[in-house]
Design a protein around this motif. Structure first.
Motif, PDB file in Angstrom:
ATOM      1  N   ASP A 105     -41.598   4.896 -13.478  1.00 18.77           N
ATOM      2  CA  ASP A 105     -41.056   6.018 -12.714  1.00 18.77           C
ATOM      3  C   ASP A 105     -42.158   7.029 -12.434  1.00 18.77           C
ATOM      4  OD1 ASP A 105     -38.415   5.104 -12.600  1.00 18.77           O
ATOM      5  OD2 ASP A 105     -37.982   5.892 -14.596  1.00 18.77           O
ATOM      6  N   ALA A 107     -42.608  10.947 -10.732  1.00 20.73           N
ATOM      7  CA  ALA A 107     -41.937  12.153 -10.231  1.00 20.73           C
ATOM      8  C   ALA A 107     -42.473  12.506  -8.848  1.00 20.73           C
ATOM      9  CB  ALA A 107     -42.149  13.300 -11.203  1.00 20.73           C
ATOM     10  N   GLY A 110     -39.498  15.870  -4.432  1.00 20.75           N
ATOM     11  CA  GLY A 110     -39.080  16.126  -3.058  1.00 20.75           C
ATOM     12  C   GLY A 110     -40.103  15.818  -1.993  1.00 20.75           C
ATOM     13  N   ILE A 146     -35.663   4.820  -4.899  1.00 23.16           N
ATOM     14  CA  ILE A 146     -35.860   6.266  -4.808  1.00 23.16           C
ATOM     15  C   ILE A 146     -34.554   6.945  -5.200  1.00 23.16           C
ATOM     16  CG2 ILE A 146     -36.324   8.222  -3.273  1.00 23.16           C
ATOM     17  CD1 ILE A 146     -38.171   6.472  -1.678  1.00 23.16           C
ATOM     18  N   ASP A 147     -34.625   7.751  -6.250  1.00 20.63           N
ATOM     19  CA  ASP A 147     -33.454   8.462  -6.769  1.00 20.63           C
ATOM     20  C   ASP A 147     -32.305   7.500  -7.074  1.00 20.63           C
ATOM     21  OD1 ASP A 147     -34.894  10.782  -6.481  1.00 20.63           O
ATOM     22  OD2 ASP A 147     -33.999  11.318  -4.556  1.00 20.63           O
ATOM     23  N   GLY A 148     -32.653   6.322  -7.602  1.00 26.48           N
ATOM     24  CA  GLY A 148     -31.642   5.346  -8.000  1.00 26.48           C
ATOM     25  C   GLY A 148     -31.182   4.424  -6.904  1.00 26.48           C
ATOM     26  N   HIS A 149     -31.624   4.629  -5.676  1.00 28.55           N
ATOM     27  CA  HIS A 149     -31.216   3.776  -4.554  1.00 28.55           C
ATOM     28  C   HIS A 149     -32.199   2.610  -4.450  1.00 28.55           C
ATOM     29  CE1 HIS A 149     -28.257   6.731  -3.291  1.00 28.55           C
ATOM     30  NE2 HIS A 149     -29.195   7.669  -3.345  1.00 28.55           N
ATOM     31  N   GLY A 160     -37.949  12.113  -1.932  1.00 24.14           N
ATOM     32  CA  GLY A 160     -37.009  12.025  -3.044  1.00 24.14           C
ATOM     33  C   GLY A 160     -37.560  12.720  -4.262  1.00 24.14           C
ATOM     34  N   GLN A 161     -36.760  12.708  -5.326  1.00 25.29           N
ATOM     35  CA  GLN A 161     -37.174  13.335  -6.570  1.00 25.29           C
ATOM     36  C   GLN A 161     -37.925  12.373  -7.489  1.00 25.29           C
ATOM     37  OE1 GLN A 161     -36.770  16.687  -7.279  1.00 25.29           O
ATOM     38  NE2 GLN A 161     -36.123  16.762  -5.133  1.00 25.29           N
ATOM     39  N   ARG A 162     -37.552  11.090  -7.442  1.00 27.74           N
ATOM     40  CA  ARG A 162     -38.166  10.141  -8.370  1.00 27.74           C
ATOM     41  C   ARG A 162     -38.307   8.768  -7.704  1.00 27.74           C
ATOM     42  NH1 ARG A 162     -39.412  10.137 -13.550  1.00 27.74           N
ATOM     43  NH2 ARG A 162     -38.531  12.232 -13.736  1.00 27.74           N
ATOM     44  N   ARG A 164     -39.179   4.800  -8.355  1.00 25.55           N
ATOM     45  CA  ARG A 164     -39.314   3.741  -9.356  1.00 25.55           C
ATOM     46  C   ARG A 164     -39.941   2.527  -8.688  1.00 25.55           C
ATOM     47  NH1 ARG A 164     -35.372   1.623 -14.081  1.00 25.55           N
ATOM     48  NH2 ARG A 164     -36.312   3.512 -14.940  1.00 25.55           N
TER      49      ARG A 164
END
Length: 423
Positions: A105, A107, A110, A146-149, A160-162, A164
Protein backbone atom coordinates in the motif's frame (compact mmCIF):
# COMPACT_ATOMS: atom_id res chain seq x y z
CA UNK A 1 -1.77 -3.21 -17.28
CA UNK A 2 1.50 -1.42 -16.83
CA UNK A 3 3.01 0.14 -19.95
CA UNK A 4 6.54 -1.09 -20.48
CA UNK A 5 9.37 1.19 -21.53
CA UNK A 6 11.16 -0.36 -24.53
CA UNK A 7 14.87 -0.31 -25.26
CA UNK A 8 15.96 2.56 -27.55
CA UNK A 9 15.88 1.98 -31.28
CA UNK A 10 19.21 0.67 -32.58
CA UNK A 11 20.24 -0.97 -29.31
CA UNK A 12 22.03 -4.32 -29.57
CA UNK A 13 20.78 -6.91 -27.07
CA UNK A 14 21.77 -10.52 -26.47
CA UNK A 15 20.20 -13.59 -24.88
CA UNK A 16 22.02 -16.62 -23.49
CA UNK A 17 19.96 -19.74 -22.76
CA UNK A 18 21.97 -22.30 -20.75
CA UNK A 19 20.04 -25.55 -20.94
CA UNK A 20 20.68 -29.20 -20.25
CA UNK A 21 20.38 -30.15 -23.95
CA UNK A 22 21.61 -27.05 -25.78
CA UNK A 23 23.22 -23.70 -25.12
CA UNK A 24 21.89 -20.99 -27.40
CA UNK A 25 22.81 -17.36 -27.95
CA UNK A 26 20.75 -14.85 -29.92
CA UNK A 27 21.90 -11.31 -30.69
CA UNK A 28 19.24 -8.83 -31.74
CA UNK A 29 18.90 -5.22 -32.77
CA UNK A 30 15.95 -3.10 -31.65
CA UNK A 31 14.29 -1.90 -34.83
CA UNK A 32 11.58 0.47 -33.62
CA UNK A 33 10.46 2.48 -30.62
CA UNK A 34 7.84 -0.14 -29.72
CA UNK A 35 10.41 -2.79 -28.86
CA UNK A 36 10.51 -4.70 -32.15
CA UNK A 37 13.61 -6.89 -32.52
CA UNK A 38 15.41 -8.36 -35.51
CA UNK A 39 17.82 -11.20 -34.83
CA UNK A 40 21.27 -10.51 -36.30
CA UNK A 41 23.26 -13.35 -34.73
CA UNK A 42 22.45 -16.98 -33.91
CA UNK A 43 24.62 -19.56 -32.19
CA UNK A 44 23.73 -22.87 -30.56
CA UNK A 45 25.70 -25.94 -29.56
CA UNK A 46 25.05 -29.17 -27.70
CA UNK A 47 25.22 -28.53 -23.99
CA UNK A 48 28.05 -29.98 -21.95
CA UNK A 49 28.62 -29.65 -18.24
CA UNK A 50 24.98 -28.79 -17.44
CA UNK A 51 22.36 -31.05 -15.87
CA UNK A 52 18.85 -29.94 -14.93
CA UNK A 53 19.95 -26.31 -15.14
CA UNK A 54 22.85 -26.88 -12.74
CA UNK A 55 26.49 -26.54 -13.75
CA UNK A 56 28.16 -29.92 -13.21
CA UNK A 57 31.43 -29.26 -15.06
CA UNK A 58 32.58 -25.65 -15.00
CA UNK A 59 35.14 -25.91 -17.79
CA UNK A 60 32.89 -27.90 -20.14
CA UNK A 61 29.97 -25.51 -19.61
CA UNK A 62 32.23 -22.49 -20.10
CA UNK A 63 33.52 -23.88 -23.39
CA UNK A 64 29.98 -24.59 -24.64
CA UNK A 65 28.92 -21.05 -23.76
CA UNK A 66 32.00 -19.65 -25.48
CA UNK A 67 31.26 -21.61 -28.67
CA UNK A 68 27.59 -20.53 -28.82
CA UNK A 69 28.44 -16.87 -28.19
CA UNK A 70 31.28 -16.91 -30.73
CA UNK A 71 28.98 -18.37 -33.41
CA UNK A 72 26.39 -15.65 -32.77
CA UNK A 73 29.03 -12.90 -32.75
CA UNK A 74 30.54 -14.17 -36.01
CA UNK A 75 27.14 -14.03 -37.71
CA UNK A 76 26.40 -10.54 -36.32
CA UNK A 77 29.88 -9.04 -36.82
CA UNK A 78 28.78 -6.66 -39.58
CA UNK A 79 25.75 -5.40 -37.68
CA UNK A 80 27.71 -4.89 -34.45
CA UNK A 81 30.23 -2.63 -36.22
CA UNK A 82 33.22 -4.20 -34.50
CA UNK A 83 31.97 -3.79 -30.94
CA UNK A 84 32.34 -6.99 -28.87
CA UNK A 85 29.35 -8.39 -27.07
CA UNK A 86 29.36 -7.42 -23.38
CA UNK A 87 25.94 -7.76 -21.73
CA UNK A 88 23.52 -10.68 -21.93
CA UNK A 89 20.22 -11.64 -20.38
CA UNK A 90 20.26 -15.25 -19.27
CA UNK A 91 17.78 -17.79 -18.02
CA UNK A 92 17.53 -18.89 -14.39
CA UNK A 93 17.14 -22.59 -13.51
CA UNK A 94 13.48 -22.58 -12.48
CA UNK A 95 14.03 -25.55 -10.17
CA UNK A 96 15.78 -23.19 -7.76
CA UNK A 97 13.25 -20.36 -7.77
CA UNK A 98 10.24 -19.55 -5.63
CA UNK A 99 7.30 -17.40 -6.67
CA UNK A 100 4.65 -15.71 -4.55
CA UNK A 101 2.48 -12.60 -4.44
CA UNK A 102 2.69 -9.72 -2.01
CA UNK A 103 0.62 -6.55 -1.73
CA UNK A 104 2.00 -3.09 -0.97
CA UNK A 105 0.00 0.00 0.00
CA UNK A 106 1.17 3.49 -0.89
CA UNK A 107 -0.44 6.64 0.60
CA UNK A 108 -1.60 8.98 -2.16
CA UNK A 109 -3.40 11.66 -0.09
CA UNK A 110 -5.62 12.60 -3.01
CA UNK A 111 -2.97 13.32 -5.62
CA UNK A 112 -2.68 11.57 -8.98
CA UNK A 113 -0.84 8.27 -9.33
CA UNK A 114 2.48 8.66 -11.11
CA UNK A 115 5.28 6.40 -12.28
CA UNK A 116 7.21 7.13 -9.10
CA UNK A 117 4.37 5.86 -6.90
CA UNK A 118 4.28 2.50 -8.69
CA UNK A 119 8.06 2.19 -8.59
CA UNK A 120 8.00 3.06 -4.89
CA UNK A 121 5.53 0.22 -4.22
CA UNK A 122 7.62 -2.29 -6.19
CA UNK A 123 10.83 -1.21 -4.45
CA UNK A 124 9.11 -1.62 -1.08
CA UNK A 125 7.98 -5.12 -2.07
CA UNK A 126 11.56 -5.98 -3.01
CA UNK A 127 12.79 -4.84 0.40
CA UNK A 128 10.10 -6.85 2.16
CA UNK A 129 10.96 -10.00 0.23
CA UNK A 130 14.75 -9.75 0.59
CA UNK A 131 16.08 -12.99 2.05
CA UNK A 132 19.62 -13.96 2.87
CA UNK A 133 21.03 -16.40 0.32
CA UNK A 134 18.46 -15.48 -2.34
CA UNK A 135 18.70 -13.29 -5.44
CA UNK A 136 15.69 -11.33 -6.64
CA UNK A 137 14.86 -12.19 -10.25
CA UNK A 138 11.45 -10.61 -10.96
CA UNK A 139 9.23 -8.05 -9.28
CA UNK A 140 6.15 -7.80 -11.49
CA UNK A 141 3.24 -5.43 -10.89
CA UNK A 142 0.26 -7.70 -11.50
CA UNK A 143 -2.77 -5.76 -10.26
CA UNK A 144 -3.86 -2.43 -8.83
CA UNK A 145 -6.51 -1.08 -6.49
CA UNK A 146 -7.29 2.51 -5.49
CA UNK A 147 -9.20 3.07 -2.25
CA UNK A 148 -10.28 -0.59 -2.28
CA UNK A 149 -11.56 -0.56 -5.87
CA UNK A 150 -9.86 -3.47 -7.64
CA UNK A 151 -9.57 -4.38 -11.32
CA UNK A 152 -7.77 -1.19 -12.31
CA UNK A 153 -5.62 -1.80 -15.37
CA UNK A 154 -3.84 1.55 -15.66
CA UNK A 155 -3.65 3.58 -12.43
CA UNK A 156 -1.53 6.47 -13.75
CA UNK A 157 -3.38 9.75 -13.64
CA UNK A 158 -6.08 8.45 -11.30
CA UNK A 159 -6.53 10.10 -7.90
CA UNK A 160 -7.23 8.56 -4.51
CA UNK A 161 -6.16 8.22 -0.92
CA UNK A 162 -4.40 4.86 -1.12
CA UNK A 163 -2.88 2.83 -3.95
CA UNK A 164 -2.44 -0.92 -3.56
CA UNK A 165 -0.11 -2.77 -5.92
CA UNK A 166 -0.07 -6.57 -6.16
CA UNK A 167 3.50 -7.62 -6.89
CA UNK A 168 4.57 -11.08 -8.03
CA UNK A 169 8.04 -11.73 -6.65
CA UNK A 170 10.35 -14.42 -8.03
CA UNK A 171 13.61 -15.12 -6.23
CA UNK A 172 16.32 -17.72 -6.81
CA UNK A 173 18.69 -19.49 -4.48
CA UNK A 174 21.95 -17.60 -4.83
CA UNK A 175 24.22 -20.67 -4.61
CA UNK A 176 22.47 -22.14 -7.66
CA UNK A 177 23.30 -18.99 -9.63
CA UNK A 178 26.92 -18.50 -8.65
CA UNK A 179 28.40 -21.10 -11.01
CA UNK A 180 26.27 -19.81 -13.88
CA UNK A 181 27.56 -16.30 -13.16
CA UNK A 182 31.12 -17.61 -13.05
CA UNK A 183 30.79 -19.37 -16.41
CA UNK A 184 29.35 -16.28 -18.06
CA UNK A 185 31.89 -13.96 -16.48
CA UNK A 186 34.81 -16.15 -17.59
CA UNK A 187 33.67 -15.69 -21.19
CA UNK A 188 34.08 -11.91 -20.68
CA UNK A 189 30.35 -11.25 -20.52
CA UNK A 190 28.24 -9.54 -17.86
CA UNK A 191 24.73 -10.57 -16.90
CA UNK A 192 22.41 -7.66 -17.58
CA UNK A 193 19.28 -9.45 -16.35
CA UNK A 194 17.91 -12.81 -15.28
CA UNK A 195 14.62 -14.35 -16.38
CA UNK A 196 12.89 -17.66 -15.67
CA UNK A 197 12.57 -19.63 -18.95
CA UNK A 198 8.78 -20.25 -18.92
CA UNK A 199 8.19 -16.51 -18.51
CA UNK A 200 10.48 -15.82 -21.46
CA UNK A 201 8.77 -18.53 -23.51
CA UNK A 202 5.40 -16.94 -22.80
CA UNK A 203 6.59 -13.50 -23.90
CA UNK A 204 7.71 -15.01 -27.20
CA UNK A 205 4.85 -17.41 -27.93
CA UNK A 206 1.64 -16.02 -26.40
CA UNK A 207 -0.75 -13.63 -28.10
CA UNK A 208 -2.21 -10.71 -26.17
CA UNK A 209 -5.60 -12.34 -25.56
CA UNK A 210 -3.98 -15.45 -24.07
CA UNK A 211 -1.95 -13.32 -21.68
CA UNK A 212 -5.00 -11.30 -20.65
CA UNK A 213 -7.63 -14.03 -20.30
CA UNK A 214 -5.43 -16.64 -18.61
CA UNK A 215 -2.99 -19.14 -20.06
CA UNK A 216 -0.37 -21.61 -18.85
CA UNK A 217 2.95 -22.03 -20.66
CA UNK A 218 4.72 -25.37 -20.21
CA UNK A 219 8.33 -25.24 -21.38
CA UNK A 220 9.57 -28.80 -21.89
CA UNK A 221 13.36 -28.82 -21.76
CA UNK A 222 15.88 -31.63 -21.65
CA UNK A 223 16.36 -31.85 -17.89
CA UNK A 224 13.54 -29.70 -16.51
CA UNK A 225 9.91 -29.03 -17.39
CA UNK A 226 8.98 -25.55 -16.19
CA UNK A 227 5.68 -23.69 -16.32
CA UNK A 228 4.31 -20.18 -15.92
CA UNK A 229 0.76 -18.89 -15.52
CA UNK A 230 -0.25 -15.60 -17.15
CA UNK A 231 -3.27 -13.47 -16.34
CA UNK A 232 -4.18 -9.86 -17.20
CA UNK A 233 -0.93 -9.40 -19.09
CA UNK A 234 1.38 -10.48 -16.26
CA UNK A 235 3.00 -13.66 -15.00
CA UNK A 236 1.29 -14.64 -11.76
CA UNK A 237 2.99 -17.97 -10.98
CA UNK A 238 5.97 -20.07 -12.05
CA UNK A 239 7.40 -23.45 -11.10
CA UNK A 240 9.20 -26.53 -12.41
CA UNK A 241 9.63 -30.27 -12.06
CA UNK A 242 13.00 -32.05 -12.49
CA UNK A 243 11.91 -34.23 -15.42
CA UNK A 244 12.28 -33.51 -19.14
CA UNK A 245 13.04 -34.86 -22.58
CA UNK A 246 16.40 -36.35 -21.55
CA UNK A 247 14.57 -38.65 -19.15
CA UNK A 248 12.46 -39.92 -22.04
CA UNK A 249 15.65 -40.59 -24.01
CA UNK A 250 17.14 -42.50 -21.09
CA UNK A 251 13.98 -44.62 -20.85
CA UNK A 252 14.24 -45.43 -24.57
CA UNK A 253 17.94 -46.31 -24.26
CA UNK A 254 17.23 -48.72 -21.40
CA UNK A 255 14.07 -50.16 -22.91
CA UNK A 256 15.64 -50.81 -26.32
CA UNK A 257 19.10 -51.69 -24.98
CA UNK A 258 20.84 -49.13 -27.19
CA UNK A 259 23.25 -46.22 -26.85
CA UNK A 260 21.96 -42.84 -25.69
CA UNK A 261 22.65 -41.05 -28.98
CA UNK A 262 20.85 -43.83 -30.89
CA UNK A 263 17.93 -43.58 -28.48
CA UNK A 264 17.71 -39.84 -29.11
CA UNK A 265 17.76 -40.39 -32.89
CA UNK A 266 15.08 -43.08 -32.69
CA UNK A 267 12.93 -40.95 -30.40
CA UNK A 268 13.06 -38.00 -32.80
CA UNK A 269 12.45 -40.05 -35.97
CA UNK A 270 9.87 -42.56 -34.76
CA UNK A 271 8.67 -41.47 -31.33
CA UNK A 272 5.12 -40.47 -30.49
CA UNK A 273 3.19 -39.51 -27.39
CA UNK A 274 0.18 -41.61 -28.45
CA UNK A 275 -0.33 -44.96 -30.12
CA UNK A 276 -1.76 -45.36 -33.62
CA UNK A 277 -3.31 -48.25 -35.53
CA UNK A 278 -0.19 -48.78 -37.67
CA UNK A 279 2.35 -48.99 -34.84
CA UNK A 280 2.37 -52.79 -34.62
CA UNK A 281 3.11 -53.25 -38.31
CA UNK A 282 5.88 -50.61 -38.50
CA UNK A 283 9.31 -51.98 -37.60
CA UNK A 284 12.32 -49.98 -36.37
CA UNK A 285 15.93 -51.08 -36.67
CA UNK A 286 17.59 -50.61 -33.27
CA UNK A 287 21.41 -50.96 -32.96
CA UNK A 288 22.12 -53.09 -29.91
CA UNK A 289 24.36 -51.97 -27.10
CA UNK A 290 27.78 -53.61 -27.28
CA UNK A 291 27.18 -55.32 -30.62
CA UNK A 292 30.14 -54.92 -32.96
CA UNK A 293 28.42 -56.27 -36.06
CA UNK A 294 25.86 -53.56 -36.88
CA UNK A 295 24.96 -55.24 -40.16
CA UNK A 296 22.70 -57.67 -38.30
CA UNK A 297 19.26 -56.05 -38.10
CA UNK A 298 17.40 -55.85 -34.82
CA UNK A 299 13.81 -54.93 -35.55
CA UNK A 300 11.26 -53.89 -32.92
CA UNK A 301 7.71 -52.70 -33.56
CA UNK A 302 7.08 -48.99 -33.25
CA UNK A 303 4.35 -49.78 -30.74
CA UNK A 304 7.03 -50.95 -28.30
CA UNK A 305 8.86 -47.60 -28.61
CA UNK A 306 5.63 -45.69 -27.99
CA UNK A 307 4.89 -47.88 -24.96
CA UNK A 308 8.17 -46.63 -23.46
CA UNK A 309 7.68 -42.95 -24.31
CA UNK A 310 4.02 -42.46 -23.43
CA UNK A 311 4.15 -43.38 -19.70
CA UNK A 312 6.99 -40.95 -19.04
CA UNK A 313 5.21 -38.10 -20.83
CA UNK A 314 2.02 -38.89 -18.93
CA UNK A 315 4.01 -38.70 -15.71
CA UNK A 316 5.40 -35.29 -16.66
CA UNK A 317 1.97 -33.80 -17.34
CA UNK A 318 0.48 -35.37 -14.23
CA UNK A 319 3.26 -33.85 -12.12
CA UNK A 320 2.71 -30.45 -13.73
CA UNK A 321 -1.04 -30.72 -13.15
CA UNK A 322 -0.47 -31.56 -9.48
CA UNK A 323 1.84 -28.57 -9.04
CA UNK A 324 -0.67 -26.27 -10.71
CA UNK A 325 -3.49 -27.62 -8.54
CA UNK A 326 -1.37 -27.00 -5.44
CA UNK A 327 -0.86 -23.36 -6.51
CA UNK A 328 -4.50 -22.58 -5.69
CA UNK A 329 -4.92 -20.40 -8.78
CA UNK A 330 -8.01 -22.26 -9.99
CA UNK A 331 -9.90 -20.43 -12.72
CA UNK A 332 -7.16 -17.78 -12.99
CA UNK A 333 -5.15 -20.25 -15.08
CA UNK A 334 -7.73 -20.15 -17.86
CA UNK A 335 -8.54 -22.94 -20.30
CA UNK A 336 -5.49 -22.58 -22.51
CA UNK A 337 -2.09 -24.29 -22.44
CA UNK A 338 0.81 -23.49 -24.77
CA UNK A 339 3.66 -26.01 -25.06
CA UNK A 340 7.19 -24.85 -25.82
CA UNK A 341 10.64 -26.42 -25.62
CA UNK A 342 12.34 -29.07 -27.70
CA UNK A 343 10.54 -32.00 -26.05
CA UNK A 344 7.17 -30.45 -26.95
CA UNK A 345 7.72 -31.29 -30.62
CA UNK A 346 7.06 -35.02 -30.15
CA UNK A 347 4.10 -36.06 -32.35
CA UNK A 348 0.89 -36.48 -30.38
CA UNK A 349 2.10 -34.26 -27.53
CA UNK A 350 -0.75 -31.75 -27.89
CA UNK A 351 -3.42 -34.43 -27.67
CA UNK A 352 -1.80 -36.18 -24.72
CA UNK A 353 -1.41 -32.90 -22.81
CA UNK A 354 -5.01 -31.98 -23.53
CA UNK A 355 -6.30 -35.30 -22.19
CA UNK A 356 -4.31 -35.14 -18.96
CA UNK A 357 -4.60 -31.42 -18.24
CA UNK A 358 -8.18 -31.06 -19.43
CA UNK A 359 -7.42 -27.89 -21.39
CA UNK A 360 -7.05 -26.62 -24.94
CA UNK A 361 -3.44 -27.08 -26.03
CA UNK A 362 -1.33 -25.66 -28.84
CA UNK A 363 2.37 -25.54 -29.68
CA UNK A 364 4.08 -22.20 -29.16
CA UNK A 365 6.76 -20.68 -31.38
CA UNK A 366 8.53 -17.30 -31.40
CA UNK A 367 5.82 -15.28 -33.06
CA UNK A 368 6.99 -11.66 -33.08
CA UNK A 369 10.66 -11.82 -33.95
CA UNK A 370 12.25 -11.24 -37.34
CA UNK A 371 15.50 -12.78 -38.51
CA UNK A 372 15.17 -16.24 -37.00
CA UNK A 373 16.28 -19.06 -39.30
CA UNK A 374 13.90 -21.96 -39.93
CA UNK A 375 15.94 -24.21 -37.63
CA UNK A 376 15.56 -21.74 -34.73
CA UNK A 377 11.96 -20.64 -35.22
CA UNK A 378 10.29 -23.60 -33.51
CA UNK A 379 9.20 -24.36 -29.92
CA UNK A 380 12.78 -25.30 -28.92
CA UNK A 381 13.89 -21.66 -29.21
CA UNK A 382 10.84 -19.93 -27.71
CA UNK A 383 12.52 -19.33 -24.34
CA UNK A 384 15.73 -18.02 -25.96
CA UNK A 385 13.79 -15.59 -28.15
CA UNK A 386 11.68 -14.57 -25.18
CA UNK A 387 14.77 -13.48 -23.28
CA UNK A 388 15.26 -10.80 -25.94
CA UNK A 389 11.63 -9.73 -25.60
CA UNK A 390 12.02 -9.53 -21.83
CA UNK A 391 15.07 -7.27 -21.75
CA UNK A 392 13.76 -5.21 -24.67
CA UNK A 393 10.13 -4.66 -23.69
CA UNK A 394 9.96 -5.19 -19.93
CA UNK A 395 13.07 -3.56 -18.57
CA UNK A 396 10.92 -1.83 -15.94
CA UNK A 397 10.36 -5.27 -14.36
CA UNK A 398 14.06 -5.76 -13.70
CA UNK A 399 14.84 -5.63 -9.97
CA UNK A 400 15.47 -2.00 -9.07
CA UNK A 401 17.85 -1.16 -6.28
CA UNK A 402 17.48 2.24 -4.73
CA UNK A 403 20.10 4.92 -5.09
CA UNK A 404 20.69 5.37 -1.38
CA UNK A 405 19.02 2.85 0.89
CA UNK A 406 19.36 -0.42 -0.99
CA UNK A 407 22.12 -2.51 -2.52
CA UNK A 408 23.64 -1.08 -5.70
CA UNK A 409 25.34 -2.84 -8.60
CA UNK A 410 24.66 -5.31 -11.32
CA UNK A 411 23.43 -8.83 -10.72
CA UNK A 412 26.98 -10.13 -11.12
CA UNK A 413 28.24 -7.53 -8.60
CA UNK A 414 25.65 -8.66 -6.07
CA UNK A 415 26.61 -12.31 -6.64
CA UNK A 416 30.27 -11.43 -6.08
CA UNK A 417 29.34 -9.61 -2.86
CA UNK A 418 27.30 -12.60 -1.72
CA UNK A 419 30.25 -14.92 -2.39
CA UNK A 420 32.65 -12.71 -0.41
CA UNK A 421 30.27 -12.52 2.52
CA UNK A 422 29.46 -16.22 2.64
CA UNK A 423 32.64 -17.92 1.45
Amino acid sequence: MIKHKPKPKGSVIAALDIGSTKIACLIGRVTDDNGGVTVIGIGHVASRGVKSGTITDLLAAEESIRQAVHAAETMAVGEMKGYPLRDVVTGVPTMYTSCHKTAVDVAMLGHEVGEGDIRRAITRAQKQEHREGHTLVHAIAAGYAIDGHRGIEEPRGMAGQRLRVDVNVVSAESPALTNIARCVERTHLDIEALCVPPYAAGLAALVADEMDLGCTVIDMGGGVTSFAVFREGAMIHAGAIPVGGAHVTNDVARGLNTRAHEAERIKILYGSALTSSTDDSELIDVPQLGEEDESQPNHVPRSYLVSIIQPRLEEIFEMVRARLDDSGLGAAMGRRVVLTGGAAQTPGMRDLAGMILGKQVRLGRPARMKGLADATSGPAFAATAGLLHYVCERSDELPQYGRQDTVEGSIVDRMRRWLRENW
